[in-house]
Enzyme design. Structure first.
Site, PDB file in Angstrom:
ATOM      1  N   CYS A 202       0.823  -1.202   0.000  1.00 33.63           N
ATOM      2  CA  CYS A 202       0.000   0.000   0.000  1.00 33.63           C
ATOM      3  C   CYS A 202       0.862   1.257   0.000  1.00 33.63           C
ATOM      4  CB  CYS A 202      -0.975   0.017   1.178  1.00 33.63           C
ATOM      5  SG  CYS A 202      -0.247  -0.013   2.820  1.00 33.63           S
ATOM      6  N   CYS A 203       0.240   2.367  -0.401  1.00 36.23           N
ATOM      7  CA  CYS A 203       0.899   3.664  -0.469  1.00 36.23           C
ATOM      8  C   CYS A 203       2.034   3.610  -1.492  1.00 36.23           C
ATOM      9  CB  CYS A 203       1.375   4.072   0.915  1.00 36.23           C
ATOM     10  SG  CYS A 203       1.840   5.810   1.070  1.00 36.23           S
ATOM     11  N   ILE A 204       3.272   3.884  -1.101  1.00 32.66           N
ATOM     12  CA  ILE A 204       4.401   3.889  -2.023  1.00 32.66           C
ATOM     13  C   ILE A 204       5.000   2.496  -2.231  1.00 32.66           C
ATOM     14  CG2 ILE A 204       6.135   4.360  -0.231  1.00 32.66           C
ATOM     15  CD1 ILE A 204       6.094   5.775  -3.856  1.00 32.66           C
TER      16      ILE A 204
ATOM     17  N   PRO B 215       3.984  -0.287  -3.516  1.00 31.18           N
ATOM     18  CA  PRO B 215       3.861  -0.979  -4.801  1.00 31.18           C
ATOM     19  C   PRO B 215       5.025  -0.743  -5.759  1.00 31.18           C
ATOM     20  CG  PRO B 215       1.726  -0.115  -4.169  1.00 31.18           C
ATOM     21  CD  PRO B 215       2.722   0.420  -3.175  1.00 31.18           C
TER      22      PRO B 215
ATOM     23  N   THR C 172      -3.190  -0.942  -2.814  1.00 32.31           N
ATOM     24  CA  THR C 172      -4.126   0.154  -2.562  1.00 32.31           C
ATOM     25  C   THR C 172      -3.324   1.416  -2.263  1.00 32.31           C
ATOM     26  OG1 THR C 172      -6.149   0.784  -1.355  1.00 32.31           O
ATOM     27  CG2 THR C 172      -4.386  -0.231  -0.065  1.00 32.31           C
TER      28      THR C 172
END
Length: 224
Positions: free
Chosen positions: A135-137, A139, A197
């Site tokens: 999630c957030c950065i 990925p 996400t």
């Protein structure tokens, strides 16, 4: 059967470590869904330490494992001890620590390198066909390590709501597919068993970020 999930942290605090609200949300949703989890972090020095009031680096040194232990309430294990065979899934919450301590994305963008222990773990779960939640950065770790994968960091058009949308373009330039999703949504890459996400990539109320992470955890645990 109770699922067992490895969670990797990258420090403590949004600007130089794991985003605390994201990590906490992961733990809450895993607990609510009846999963067991073990927290890991690399035993390395942080890239730098940021004064979270001023938003500026300071003359201080901290250790990623030691700082991550604050979020894990002391129950944490050195990343070198993570054995893929002992877990059903992997989750890596976001925060600038991912882009500074787990890889060099904060400095080098898509030209970054990922630290070997993280690369080995992600490749290990992927090879074993076990789900990975990001999630957030975080990925960007999959985008760098798993060519052609599909992820979301939210929206690819920068605006007040999506201040980090340029990350999506970098992901595309790495040969991966970026899928636009709202903060309370996830993207599931069935082929690579990735669930992503946007979380705090979006300027959104905390409860919507919490809900999006819940969707990530739920989708991850449903994967076979």
């Amino acid at each position: 059967m109770v699922k067992k999930v490895a969670v990797i942290l990258s420090g403590c605090g949004v600007y130089d470590g794991s985003e605390i609200h994201e990590a906490s949300a992961v733990f809450v949703h895993l607990s609510r869904d009846g999963a067991q989890y073990v927290v890991f972090a690399p035993n390395i020095e942080q890239m730098h330490v940021v004064d979270h009031i001023k938003g500026q680096p300071c003359e201080e040194k901290r250790n990623v494992l030691t700082e991550s232990a604050r979020i894990a309430r002391g129950k944490i294990t050195d990343l070198t001890e993570l054995k893929v065979s002992e877990f059903d899934a992997l989750i890596i919450p976001g925060g600038f620590g991912v882009a500074k301590n787990l890889c060099t994305w904060a400095v080098e963008g898509k030209e970054c390198t990922v630290i070997k222990p993280i690369e080995d773990v992600i490749k290990g779960f992927h090879a074993a066909k076990k789900p990975i939640g990001l999630c957030c950065i975080s990925p960007v770790l999959a985008a760098k390590i798993l060519p052609g994968c599909e992820v979301t960091v939210g929206c690819d058009k920068e605006c007040e709501k999506w201040p980090y949308a340029k990350t999506a373009e970098d992901i595309k330039q790495l040969g991966c597919k970026h899928v636009n999703k709202q903060v309370n949504e996830v993207h599931v890459d069935e082929k690579n068993k990735l669930v992503t996400t946007s979380a705090f990539m979006c300027n959104s109320p905390l409860h919507k970020i919490f809900d999006g992470i819940g969707e990530m955890v739920n989708a991850l645990l449903k994967m076979k």
